[in-house]
Design an enzyme around this catalytic site. Structure first.
Site, short mmCIF file in Angstrom:
data_model
loop_
_atom_site.label_atom_id
_atom_site.label_comp_id
_atom_site.label_asym_id
_atom_site.label_seq_id
_atom_site.Cartn_x
_atom_site.Cartn_y
_atom_site.Cartn_z
N GLY A 136 -16.48 -34.36 -52.65
CA GLY A 136 -17.62 -34.97 -52.24
C GLY A 136 -18.48 -35.91 -53.18
N SER A 137 -19.48 -36.18 -53.21
CA SER A 137 -20.21 -37.07 -53.98
C SER A 137 -20.77 -36.07 -55.38
CB SER A 137 -21.53 -37.66 -53.27
OG SER A 137 -22.36 -36.76 -53.11
N GLY A 179 -22.31 -32.24 -55.72
CA GLY A 179 -21.68 -31.53 -56.83
C GLY A 179 -22.82 -31.08 -57.75
N GLU A 227 -14.52 -31.57 -56.95
CA GLU A 227 -13.61 -32.70 -56.76
C GLU A 227 -14.63 -33.89 -56.33
OE1 GLU A 227 -11.77 -35.81 -55.81
OE2 GLU A 227 -10.88 -34.79 -54.24
N CYS A 233 -11.40 -41.37 -52.85
CA CYS A 233 -11.92 -40.87 -54.38
C CYS A 233 -11.26 -41.61 -55.24
CB CYS A 233 -11.85 -39.51 -54.49
SG CYS A 233 -12.68 -38.55 -53.30
C1 UN1 Z 1 -9.49 -38.04 -51.77
O1 UN1 Z 1 -9.80 -39.47 -51.71
O2 UN1 Z 1 -10.41 -37.37 -51.86
O3 UN1 Z 1 -4.64 -39.33 -54.38
C2 UN1 Z 1 -8.14 -37.74 -51.89
C3 UN1 Z 1 -4.74 -39.91 -53.15
C4 UN1 Z 1 -4.77 -39.03 -51.96
C5 UN1 Z 1 -5.80 -37.99 -51.97
C6 UN1 Z 1 -7.20 -38.58 -52.10
N1 UN1 Z 1 -3.42 -38.37 -52.08
O4 UN1 Z 1 -5.21 -40.92 -52.93
#
Ligand code: UN1
Length: 512
Positions: free
Chosen positions: A243-244, A248, A265, A299
């Site tokens: 998450g953000s 975290g 993450e 992300c």
């Molecule tokens: C995410 O955005 O939390 O590498 C995961 C990627 C994907 C996973 C993203 N396999 O963009």
């Protein structure tokens, strides 16, 4: 390009109902009025659900702990048989699961199916892993002694996931945790409860069919309070949270305060460097997917493009042209490439970032406008934006979770790498170049400082085989492939003396 209409809320609800029923979810059992399942496609509520309370969370942890006591002594390859069955069921139900991902996260069809594939892939990986939880043996310094390490199950893993990968990130954690002998309590985003119910139903079915203990995977629906019990419970030795960075900052210290482990993450602010030798067709193609795909809500989304000044105008011109051809609209339509933002707050944050970028001297060269507001007044479709920035100002150094790409220019590669690394986050990065020296420089110890560093590939769309995660404010955790499994186990170092005599290490003499 904007695709004309948007599915009606009734259509979306009917699709969700059919998909849930197909996955074996008895929705009536979860109905209530403390949580609303919504769809970003129209912005409307679909079903009223019952949010779990902190007391429910405590019960879930207890049940998962009881399941753990049996599961930890089940042989790892037998645990693998459960994950194998789970992978089969996920594959069998891929269309329904993808429907739910589209309903709740607004992903286009191809990306929703890709996300389900990511679950199937990690199950395959974990099944293989169930026969490869290798420990090392080391030469002992003492005669007649054996030194080795063994890996044991850890306990209940708390898995906290975000709306944007509502199922894949659960599967990265759960498939690996299960073969490692752990059990799972899952707190999905409150924006995606339906996908969580579907995955849970399929895992429950796989467990029943393979004779695994009940309650191996518990799900907690609702807002943060229930999830907070996972953060604080001493019965949860590992909390894996996606998450953000803000989230975290709370989870990390609280888990650490009770000496638990946190696998974080968090935010990314991913950049790619484009050098003068780059293949520009390839670069533009890759950058459009990385920046505008998933409506900028990965992300790993490309948020900064650092382009050599000699090719910057050409790259921007080509990107603007490509952006102009992106079909935006209902993610259930086959032709759509950019679906909606998840909600109004996300749209507000994007607009605020655009305003700040303009105030910092940025020039909006593409997009930014809201689309389809008449057809879907409560949904937030936007045209992906590109802003040329004169410098890497504060707004550029923040993660805005939307399709907003900043373009910066550089003169020499050292300057590009400096700009690249001068952000608080460190998830994913890339360089576009046909010059091997430049590529190697970017990959070197004083090159890109991220957890994922690519060459001639955008920042998003990693395969499950590698370890996934990043440095700095991204949190340092690694999930998914490679040896990420080690975070889900406890290591014991064993020294066995078969000599019949006491010999002390380091040559210590203690004889009387
Ligand atoms: C995410 O955005 O939390 O590498 C995961 C990627 C994907 C996973 C993203 N396999 O963009």
């Amino acid at each position: 390009m904007v695709t004309a209409a948007v599915s009606s809320t009734d259509d979306v609800r009917a699709r969700a109902e059919a998909a849930l029923a197909g996955c074996g979810v008895e929705l009536a059992a979860f109905k209530g009025d403390t949580l609303t399942a919504r769809t970003p496609i129209t912005g409307a509520g679909l079903f009223g659900l019952r949010a779990d309370t902190p007391a429910d969370a405590d019960r879930a942890v207890e049940a998962a702990h009881t399941a753990f006591l049996t599961w930890r002594t089940t042989p790892a390859p037998v645990r693998g048989a459960l994950v194998k069955r789970l992978g089969e069921l996920l594959a069998e139900h891929r269309e329904q699961l993808a429907d739910l991902v589209t309903v709740e996260a607004g992903k286009i069809r191809s990306e929703a199916l890709g996300e389900v594939q990511e679950m199937v892939d990690i199950c395959d990986f974990a099944v293989g892993l169930s026969r490869q939880l290798y420990g090392r043996t080391m030469p002992s310094e003492r005669p007649g002694h054996r030194l080795m390490e063994t890996w044991h199950p850890l306990g209940v893993v708390g898995v906290i996931t975000a709306f944007n990968f509502p199922v894949a990130v659960w599967a990265w954690n759960t498939a690996v945790a299960l073969v490692c002998g752990d059990t799972v309590v899952w707190k999905p985003s409150e924006l995606t409860p339906l996908t969580a119910l579907a995955c849970t139903a399929l895992l429950d079915r796989a467990a029943a069919e393979t004779g695994a203990p009940a309650h191996l995977n518990q799900v907690l629906l609702g807002a943060a309070e229930a999830g907070e019990r996972l953060v604080d419970s001493p019965r949860v030795p590992l909390v894996s949270a996606t998450g953000s960075t803000r989230m975290g900052r709370t989870v990390g210290p609280r888990v650490a305060a009770r000496f638990g482990r946190a696998l974080l993450e968090l935010g990314g602010n991913n950049a790619a460097v484009v050098t003068p030798s780059a293949d520009l067709d390839l670069t533009v193609n890759a950058a459009v997917f990385a920046a505008a795909g998933t409506a900028g809500q990965r992300c790993t989304t490309l948020r900064r493009l650092i382009v050599h000044e000699d090719v910057a105008d050409t790259v921007v011109e080509r990107l603007v042209r490509a952006y102009g051809r992106l079909p935006i609209g209902d993610p259930f339509r086959d032709t759509t490439l950019v679906g909606p933002l998840v909600n109004q707050a996300s749209h507000t944050r994007m607009q605020a970032a655009l305003d700040r970028a303009a105030a910092d001297g940025g020039t909006l060269v593409a997009g930014g406008e809201r689309q389809l507001a008449e057809a879907a007044p409560d949904a937030y479709y936007v045209r992906p934006a590109i802003v040329r920035m004169p410098a890497q100002t504060d707004v550029v150094r923040e993660e805005t979770f939307a399709p907003l790409l900043y373009v910066l220019t550089y003169r020499d590669l050292d300057e590009a790498i400096r700009l690249h690394n001068d952000v608080p986050q460190g998830l994913s990065s890339g360089i576009f170049t046909n010059d091997q020296r430049e590529a190697e420089r970017f990959l070197a110890a004083d090159g890109a400082d991220c957890g994922i560093v690519n060459v001639n590939i955008g920042t998003s769309g990693a395969e499950i085989g590698g370890a996934f995660g990043g440095e700095k404010e991204t949190g340092g955790g690694r999930e998914s492939g490679s040896d990420a499994w080690r975070a889900y186990m406890r290591r014991a170092t064993n020294t066995v003396n078969y000599s019949g005599r006491v010999t002390l290490a380091q040559g210590v003499n203690f004889s009387r």
